[in-house]
Design an enzyme around this catalytic site. Structure first.
Site, PDB file in Angstrom:
ATOM      1  N   CYS A   2       0.847  -1.215   0.000  1.00  0.00           N
ATOM      2  CA  CYS A   2       0.000   0.000   0.000  1.00  0.00           C
ATOM      3  C   CYS A   2       0.870   1.248   0.000  1.00  0.00           C
ATOM      4  O   CYS A   2       2.042   1.219   0.350  1.00  0.00           O
ATOM      5  CB  CYS A   2      -0.856   0.014   1.260  1.00  0.00           C
ATOM      6  N   ARG A  27       3.940   0.775  -6.289  1.00  0.00           N
ATOM      7  CA  ARG A  27       3.980  -0.140  -5.132  1.00  0.00           C
ATOM      8  C   ARG A  27       3.013  -1.294  -5.304  1.00  0.00           C
ATOM      9  O   ARG A  27       3.033  -2.240  -4.530  1.00  0.00           O
ATOM     10  CB  ARG A  27       3.673   0.630  -3.844  1.00  0.00           C
ATOM     11  N   TRP A  74      -3.057  -2.585  -1.430  1.00  0.00           N
ATOM     12  CA  TRP A  74      -2.717  -3.913  -1.962  1.00  0.00           C
ATOM     13  C   TRP A  74      -3.300  -4.885  -0.953  1.00  0.00           C
ATOM     14  O   TRP A  74      -2.830  -4.991   0.172  1.00  0.00           O
ATOM     15  CB  TRP A  74      -1.204  -4.039  -2.052  1.00  0.00           C
ATOM     16  N   ASN A  98      -0.755   1.155   5.973  1.00  0.00           N
ATOM     17  CA  ASN A  98       0.058   0.210   5.202  1.00  0.00           C
ATOM     18  C   ASN A  98       0.681  -0.736   6.213  1.00  0.00           C
ATOM     19  O   ASN A  98       1.301  -0.296   7.174  1.00  0.00           O
ATOM     20  CB  ASN A  98       1.147   0.952   4.417  1.00  0.00           C
ATOM     21  N   GLY A  99       0.501  -2.047   6.009  1.00  0.00           N
ATOM     22  CA  GLY A  99       1.086  -3.015   6.935  1.00  0.00           C
ATOM     23  C   GLY A  99       0.057  -4.074   7.307  1.00  0.00           C
ATOM     24  O   GLY A  99      -1.000  -4.179   6.685  1.00  0.00           O
ATOM     25  N   GLU A 478      16.964 -15.856 -12.972  1.00  0.00           N
ATOM     26  CA  GLU A 478      16.505 -14.470 -13.137  1.00  0.00           C
ATOM     27  C   GLU A 478      15.721 -14.303 -14.427  1.00  0.00           C
ATOM     28  O   GLU A 478      14.681 -13.647 -14.458  1.00  0.00           O
ATOM     29  CB  GLU A 478      17.706 -13.517 -13.091  1.00  0.00           C
ATOM     30  N   LYS A 482      11.894 -13.003 -14.449  1.00  0.00           N
ATOM     31  CA  LYS A 482      11.470 -11.838 -15.233  1.00  0.00           C
ATOM     32  C   LYS A 482      10.304 -12.202 -16.150  1.00  0.00           C
ATOM     33  O   LYS A 482       9.300 -11.513 -16.224  1.00  0.00           O
ATOM     34  CB  LYS A 482      12.641 -11.309 -16.062  1.00  0.00           C
ATOM     35  N   GLU A 485       7.007 -13.038 -14.188  1.00  0.00           N
ATOM     36  CA  GLU A 485       6.358 -11.997 -13.375  1.00  0.00           C
ATOM     37  C   GLU A 485       5.746 -10.888 -14.229  1.00  0.00           C
ATOM     38  O   GLU A 485       4.855 -10.181 -13.764  1.00  0.00           O
ATOM     39  CB  GLU A 485       7.311 -11.416 -12.339  1.00  0.00           C
ATOM     40  N   HIS A 501      18.192 -34.734 -14.914  1.00  0.00           N
ATOM     41  CA  HIS A 501      17.632 -35.308 -13.674  1.00  0.00           C
ATOM     42  C   HIS A 501      16.153 -34.979 -13.523  1.00  0.00           C
ATOM     43  O   HIS A 501      15.649 -34.882 -12.420  1.00  0.00           O
ATOM     44  CB  HIS A 501      18.427 -34.790 -12.466  1.00  0.00           C
ATOM     45  N   LYS A 601       5.998  -3.679  -5.562  1.00  0.00           N
ATOM     46  CA  LYS A 601       7.419  -3.351  -5.698  1.00  0.00           C
ATOM     47  C   LYS A 601       8.182  -3.671  -4.415  1.00  0.00           C
ATOM     48  O   LYS A 601       9.312  -4.098  -4.462  1.00  0.00           O
ATOM     49  CB  LYS A 601       7.588  -1.877  -6.040  1.00  0.00           C
TER      50      LYS A 601
HETATM   51  C1  AGP Z   1      12.016  -8.733  -8.835  1.00  0.00           C
HETATM   52  O1  AGP Z   1      11.778  -8.526 -10.221  1.00  0.00           O
HETATM   53  C2  AGP Z   1      10.756  -8.834  -8.034  1.00  0.00           C
HETATM   54  N1  AGP Z   1      10.007  -7.634  -8.154  1.00  0.00           N
HETATM   55  C3  AGP Z   1      10.961  -9.296  -6.612  1.00  0.00           C
HETATM   56  O2  AGP Z   1      11.442 -10.606  -6.690  1.00  0.00           O
HETATM   57  C4  AGP Z   1      11.946  -8.485  -5.721  1.00  0.00           C
HETATM   58  O3  AGP Z   1      13.264  -8.682  -6.188  1.00  0.00           O
HETATM   59  C5  AGP Z   1      11.841  -9.020  -4.292  1.00  0.00           C
HETATM   60  O4  AGP Z   1      10.532  -8.776  -3.834  1.00  0.00           O
HETATM   61  C6  AGP Z   1      12.856  -8.388  -3.322  1.00  0.00           C
HETATM   62  O5  AGP Z   1      12.613  -7.009  -3.210  1.00  0.00           O
HETATM   63  P1  AGP Z   1      13.771  -6.120  -2.524  1.00  0.00           P
HETATM   64  O6  AGP Z   1      14.976  -6.200  -3.408  1.00  0.00           O
HETATM   65  O7  AGP Z   1      13.203  -4.724  -2.454  1.00  0.00           O
HETATM   66  O8  AGP Z   1      14.049  -6.688  -1.153  1.00  0.00           O
END
Ligand code: AGP
Length: 606
Positions: A2, A27, A74, A98-99, A478, A482, A485, A501, A601
């Site tokens: 949030c 966010r 969120w 937020n939280g 990675e 990418k 997501e 395997h 984010k």
């Molecule tokens: C990465 O593309 C993602 N958005 C997610 O995995 C992110 O790296 C992860 O939530 C960690 O966030 P941070 O680096 O702010 O701790």
């Protein structure tokens, strides 16, 4: 997570609240709302979905207020709908949060037993009722607020309005970031400097447990014990606050293209270019260190895995890298005196913060590789290793990832020199390799058109496999992260040697296989893995360098030739093709590239 904004204004605030919420969209959210003092009452306007829906509500029913609060939600407790959208009201109290309040169920039961009626499924509404109940005992607003905070367990950043007290916004933070913005006869409260950026660059970063009372001319700050405190006012550079996409369609595209600059600025902070030596901030004695524990989540975890390969190879120093959410619950065997490094772009990820605190409690030295230098993690560690890529807005991390890897590279070289596993000549050679990396990254980004041509095919896939060896096995993770997501295509990253395997059972002529293989010591084995999958009809996209292209087995669907690079920096150079591939596949699929569904984010809840 949030996002919050609050304004004690001298001019209409509705539009400014919405403007600020737009800066918090990154966010991640699924509903939005604002509230303000109107003629002695506090009125709310809320909407499910994006901010555009809230703007339509406000167009139909304007909010003529000069003091107000706003929120992008969120969903954690309660579905994303208007009923659960913030702000929430109970009696004279209207607030945004937020939280997560961990003891909200018992508090809700106590309040319901006392006759209080709830209108939402959220934990947040409980806070409003608690403050209202304290007000009803005759406590003044600030005392009612503090009494409520003392009853909450969990994480919160709050902005609160009290009906009948127009020159006041209350705020508090525990576990979720919150800043105060100092204006001219106005005061602001926001989740981060970005939120208050349109109004001021004079920012006060509240500390863990702080709460604050804002009126037009002052911010009275109190610590967790209720003692008045002074917190420094920081002037936040306009460039760090005003975010524009420039001539790119998405923040992610801009941030991929920003990487040569971001890595250059980051690398320059860790080397002395004149003497070609490394310069790691902090007084850590790498010679005395017996082990490094890295804790992180998501892409930051993957940057840590690359760090493990490089630090162990160069410095002969044991490194363990673990997913933070698993690490802290498995009672890991830790030794005082060893080093924990948290990797985090936001510096607020709840799982990583908890793992970091766990290690600190065990007497370990602590460091963080972080983008947000005023974040909670940055304020709690012994050593901060900042990345200098500027604020990253796209939810999918790109420039922060390569900047984090840049710090890992510098750390590997510095530790190796300190431990005597490399001499001064080799250190100079490696530092020069590091300083050349940004140019090579820019060249790799130049592959964009070739990558775009592949994207249309990959966009049709049901499953995609990414394979690599050594640091490229981390980059395979990675690449898969990418793609999944932002394009929502199922993708998996594997160490190429692991293929036989199990995962090879997935391979058929419908399965794109992305193989990351620069011409390094792993190349021969990666090339044989490539033959294995092609023999089973796998459609191989071979990402390599000029020497690798010469030696690759024939039959790949496409070969992408990245610039040649030293193994020390190949993960920086090979990142751009996999980031661009994910980006262009998502664009082909019409996905919401900068704000993918269900993602945030910064994940500030566990
Ligand atoms: C990465 O593309 C993602 N958005 C997610 O995995 C992110 O790296 C992860 O939530 C960690 O966030 P941070 O680096 O702010 O701790």
């Amino acid at each position: 997570m949030c996002g919050i904004i609050g304004i004690v204004g001298k001019a209409p605030v509705a539009e400014r609240l919405v403007d600020s919420l737009k800066r918090l969209e990154y966010r991640g959210y699924d509903s939005a709302g604002v509230a303000g003092h109107v003629g002695g009452q506090v009125e709310r306007r809320r909407a499910k979905g994006k901010i555009k829906a809230l703007e339509e509500v406000l167009a139909a029913e304007p909010l003529d207020a000069r003091t107000g609060i706003g929120h992008v939600r969120w969903a954690t407790h309660g579905a994303p709908n208007v009923k659960n959208a913030h702000p929430h009201t109970a009696g004279r109290v209207t607030l945004v949060h937020n939280g997560i309040i961990e003891n909200f169920a018992e508090l809700k039961a106590e309040l319901a037993a006392a006759g209080r009626v709830f209108h939402s499924d959220t934990d947040t509404e409980v806070i409003a009722h608690l403050i209202d109940a304290e007000l009803a005992t005759g406590l003044p607003p600030l005392d009612a607020f503090k009494a409520t905070l003392d009853r909450l367990t969990g994480a919160y950043a709050l902005a609160v309005l009290i009906e009948g007290v127009e020159d006041l916004v209350l705020g508090a933070r525990r576990g979720s970031p919150l800043v105060v913005g100092e204006g001219q006869g106005e005061m602001f409260l926001g989740s981060d400097a970005l939120a208050v950026g349109p109004f001021t660059n004079r920012v006060i970063y509240l500390e863990e447990g702080d709460y604050v009372a804002l009126d037009h001319d002052s911010a009275r700050i109190f610590d967790a014990d209720g003692a008045p405190v002074e917190r420094p006012v920081k002037v936040v550079p306009a460039s760090a606050v005003m975010m524009e996409k420039g001539n790119f369609r998405h923040f992610m595209e801009k941030e991929i293209h920003d990487q040569p600059d971001g890595c250059q600025r980051t690398i320059s902070a860790y080397v002395d270019a004149l003497t070609a030596t490394t310069a790691m901030p902090g007084d850590l004695d790498f010679k005395a260190l017996d082990r490094i524990q890295i804790v992180a989540c998501g892409t930051s975890y993957i940057a840590g895995v690359i760090g493990k390969y490089l630090i162990e190879q160069l410095a002969d120093l044991p490194v363990d890298v673990e997913i933070a959410s698993e690490f802290r619950y498995r009672q890991p065997a830790l030794r005082p005196g060893s080093l924990v490094i948290a990797m985090s772009q936001s510096g607020e990820t709840a799982d990583t913060l908890a793992a970091l605190r766990y290690c600190k409690a065990k007497g370990m030295k602590s460091a963080v590789v972080v983008n947000a230098q005023e974040s909670t993690m940055a304020r709690e560690v012994d050593v901060v290793w900042p990345i200098h890529c500027g604020p990253e807005i796209g939810v999918a991390s790109t420039k922060a990832f390569t900047a984090q890897v840049s710090v890992m590279i510098a750390l590997a070289v510095a530790a190796a020199k300190a431990r005597g596993t490399i001499d001064a000549v080799e250190e100079q050679r490696l530092v020069k390799v590091m300083l050349e990396a940004p140019r090579l990254i820019a060249e790799a980004i130049g592959l964009e058109d070739a990558i775009k041509d592949i994207a249309a095919d990959i966009a049709k896939a049901r499953d995609v496999l990414y394979l690599g060896r050594g640091p490229m096995s981390a980059l395979a993770l990675e690449g898969a992260l990418k793609l999944k997501e932002i394009s929502y295509i199922h993708a998996e990253g594997y160490a190429a040697g692991e293929l036989k395997h199990g995962p090879i059972a997935l391979v058929d002529d419908q399965t794109p296989i992305i193989i990351l293989a620069p011409f390094d010591s792993y190349f021969e084995k990666s090339a044989s893995n490539m033959s294995e999958v092609m023999a089973r009809g796998g459609q191989v996209v071979f990402i390599t360098d000029p020497e690798g292209a010469k030696h690759a087995p024939k039959g790949a669907k496409v070969v992408v030739t990245a610039p040649a690079s030293d193994p020390l920096v190949s993960s920086l150079v090979m990142s751009a093709p996999i980031q661009l591939l994910a980006y262009h596949v998502a664009v082909v699929k019409g996905a919401d590239v900068d704000q993918p569904r269900n993602l945030a984010k910064s994940v500030t809840v566990e």
